[in-house]
Design a protein around this motif. Structure first.
Motif, PDB file in Angstrom:
ATOM      1  N   ASN A  75       0.712  -1.415  -0.153  1.00  0.00           N
ATOM      2  CA  ASN A  75       0.082   0.069  -0.022  1.00  0.00           C
ATOM      3  C   ASN A  75       0.789   1.161  -0.068  1.00  0.00           C
ATOM      4  O   ASN A  75       1.952   1.087   0.151  1.00  0.00           O
ATOM      5  CB  ASN A  75      -1.061   0.117   1.018  1.00  0.00           C
ATOM      6  CG  ASN A  75      -0.421   0.121   2.498  1.00  0.00           C
ATOM      7  OD1 ASN A  75       0.774   0.435   2.646  1.00  0.00           O
ATOM      8  ND2 ASN A  75      -0.996  -0.459   3.603  1.00  0.00           N
ATOM      9  N   PHE A  76       0.397   2.618  -0.176  1.00  0.00           N
ATOM     10  CA  PHE A  76       0.950   3.487  -0.185  1.00  0.00           C
ATOM     11  C   PHE A  76       1.855   3.911   0.857  1.00  0.00           C
ATOM     12  O   PHE A  76       2.925   4.354   0.892  1.00  0.00           O
ATOM     13  CB  PHE A  76      -0.186   4.874  -0.292  1.00  0.00           C
ATOM     14  CG  PHE A  76       0.387   6.122  -0.274  1.00  0.00           C
ATOM     15  CD1 PHE A  76       0.765   6.742  -1.287  1.00  0.00           C
ATOM     16  CD2 PHE A  76       0.201   6.753   1.079  1.00  0.00           C
ATOM     17  CE1 PHE A  76       1.291   8.195  -0.977  1.00  0.00           C
ATOM     18  CE2 PHE A  76       0.668   8.072   1.312  1.00  0.00           C
ATOM     19  CZ  PHE A  76       1.067   8.723   0.016  1.00  0.00           C
ATOM     20  N   TRP A  77       1.373   3.464   2.142  1.00  0.00           N
ATOM     21  CA  TRP A  77       2.170   4.151   3.452  1.00  0.00           C
ATOM     22  C   TRP A  77       3.319   3.157   3.473  1.00  0.00           C
ATOM     23  O   TRP A  77       4.248   3.780   3.869  1.00  0.00           O
ATOM     24  CB  TRP A  77       1.404   3.777   4.688  1.00  0.00           C
ATOM     25  CG  TRP A  77       0.046   4.442   4.787  1.00  0.00           C
ATOM     26  CD1 TRP A  77      -1.413   4.018   4.476  1.00  0.00           C
ATOM     27  CD2 TRP A  77      -0.176   5.718   4.889  1.00  0.00           C
ATOM     28  NE1 TRP A  77      -2.114   5.067   4.545  1.00  0.00           N
ATOM     29  CE2 TRP A  77      -1.503   6.196   4.767  1.00  0.00           C
ATOM     30  CE3 TRP A  77       0.767   6.974   5.172  1.00  0.00           C
ATOM     31  CZ2 TRP A  77      -2.130   7.242   4.970  1.00  0.00           C
ATOM     32  CZ3 TRP A  77       0.233   8.147   5.161  1.00  0.00           C
ATOM     33  CH2 TRP A  77      -1.172   8.630   5.228  1.00  0.00           C
ATOM     34  N   LEU A  78       3.512   2.180   2.923  1.00  0.00           N
ATOM     35  CA  LEU A  78       4.604   1.382   2.774  1.00  0.00           C
ATOM     36  C   LEU A  78       5.490   1.507   1.644  1.00  0.00           C
ATOM     37  O   LEU A  78       6.885   1.695   1.748  1.00  0.00           O
ATOM     38  CB  LEU A  78       4.626  -0.326   2.725  1.00  0.00           C
ATOM     39  CG  LEU A  78       3.846  -0.910   3.976  1.00  0.00           C
ATOM     40  CD1 LEU A  78       3.696  -2.402   3.816  1.00  0.00           C
ATOM     41  CD2 LEU A  78       4.996  -0.974   5.213  1.00  0.00           C
ATOM     42  N   ALA A  79       4.914   2.074   0.507  1.00  0.00           N
ATOM     43  CA  ALA A  79       5.632   2.617  -0.593  1.00  0.00           C
ATOM     44  C   ALA A  79       6.127   3.900  -0.430  1.00  0.00           C
ATOM     45  O   ALA A  79       7.448   4.424  -0.959  1.00  0.00           O
ATOM     46  CB  ALA A  79       4.688   2.750  -1.865  1.00  0.00           C
TER      47      ALA A  79
END
Length: 286
Positions: free
Chosen positions: A57-61
């Motif tokens: 997801n965005f938060w890990l990316a």
């Protein structure tokens, strides 16, 4: 007008992040990194690929993609940029220009020229009431994070010994060498850091801008203008000019749309006529 100004600040957040990376790279290496826009594009596509192929997801990316591309920037500097540094600066300019075209065409070959969708994080859906108007939550997040990152970089550069060495080597490399600072030791990590900032801006851009192979080339010319306006090699000038150009572009697009594409370059020409070194640049003594 206030809403347009806020739009300008959000757009300026991307200019500031990209210009900050360009400024430190140019200041220390004297390299006009034309591939900077390509790494911005790769940051956006990296987040798209991680989500589409691996479910990341965005938060890990957001932290992962800049670290990976920053590492790629380190390898790029060691394998190519360093070898061309003793030569005329035109060689590195042509190399990074060619690299940008190669990266752009590789992405085109894999994904085509159509824009790829990237959803906004569910936690940032909807709008926030700012008093006089409501504004999309994700754009508010982008502005806040960009200011935080630029502020953190500024604190590190001005309040720590390592930061002051890097800033001195960035803004006055020859003088730094004369004072015994090993500028070459800092070249590789600074180049990687500049690339990581471009990738970070790309990840932030993915949920609100079209993720396509041309997104970097559409932006990089304006970012170069931002760096020139702020002053080549000036870290503070690049950030300040980034937000200022965002404001000018948004307000100009609203009030004088016929000049919206050229207003930034008119501003650049006016600044250079008044201060050839840029707003915060330092003119060299003859």
């Amino acid at each position: 007008m206030l809403q347009q100004a806020f739009n300008g600040l959000v757009g300026g957040a991307f200019y500031a992040l990209l210009a900050l990376g360009l400024a430190v790279i140019f200041g220390m290496l004297g390299v006009v990194n034309f591939a900077h826009g390509a790494f911005y594009m790769l940051g956006a596509f990296g987040s798209y690929v991680l989500l589409d192929s691996f479910g990341v997801n965005f938060w890990l990316a957001l932290p992962l993609v800049p670290v990976v591309l920053g590492g790629a920037g380190v390898a790029l500097e060691r394998l190519f940029i360093r070898r061309l540094a003793p030569l005329d600066p035109l060689y590195n300019f042509l190399f990074t220009f060619g690299l940008a075209l190669i990266l752009q065409d590789l992405v085109k070959r894999e994904y085509g020229v159509q824009s790829q969708p990237y959803p906004r994080p569910s936690a940032l859906e909807g709008s926030i009431d700012l008093g006089l108007f409501t504004y999309p939550a994700y754009q508010v997040f982008v502005l806040a994070v960009s200011v935080l990152v630029c502020g953190a970089v500024w604190v590190v550069l001005t309040r720590t010994r390592v930061g002051m060495i890097v800033r001195a080597a960035t803004e006055k490399p020859e003088l730094s060498r004369a004072l015994g600072i090993d500028v070459g030791r800092w070249v590789t990590p600074v180049f990687g850091f500049g690339i990581a900032l471009a990738a970070f801006a790309g990840v932030l851009a993915a949920p609100m801008r079209a993720v396509n192979p041309l997104m970097g080339s559409d932006l990089i010319i304006t970012v170069f203008a931002v760096v020139v306006i702020g002053g080549l090699g000036s870290v503070f000038g690049s950030v300040a000019a980034g937000f200022a150009v965002g404001l000018v572009s948004a307000l100009g697009n609203y009030y004088v749309p016929s000049l919206s594409q050229t207003l930034v370059f008119i501003l650049m020409a006016a600044v250079l006529l008044w201060r050839p070194a840029g707003l915060f640049g330092r003119e060299e003594a003859l």
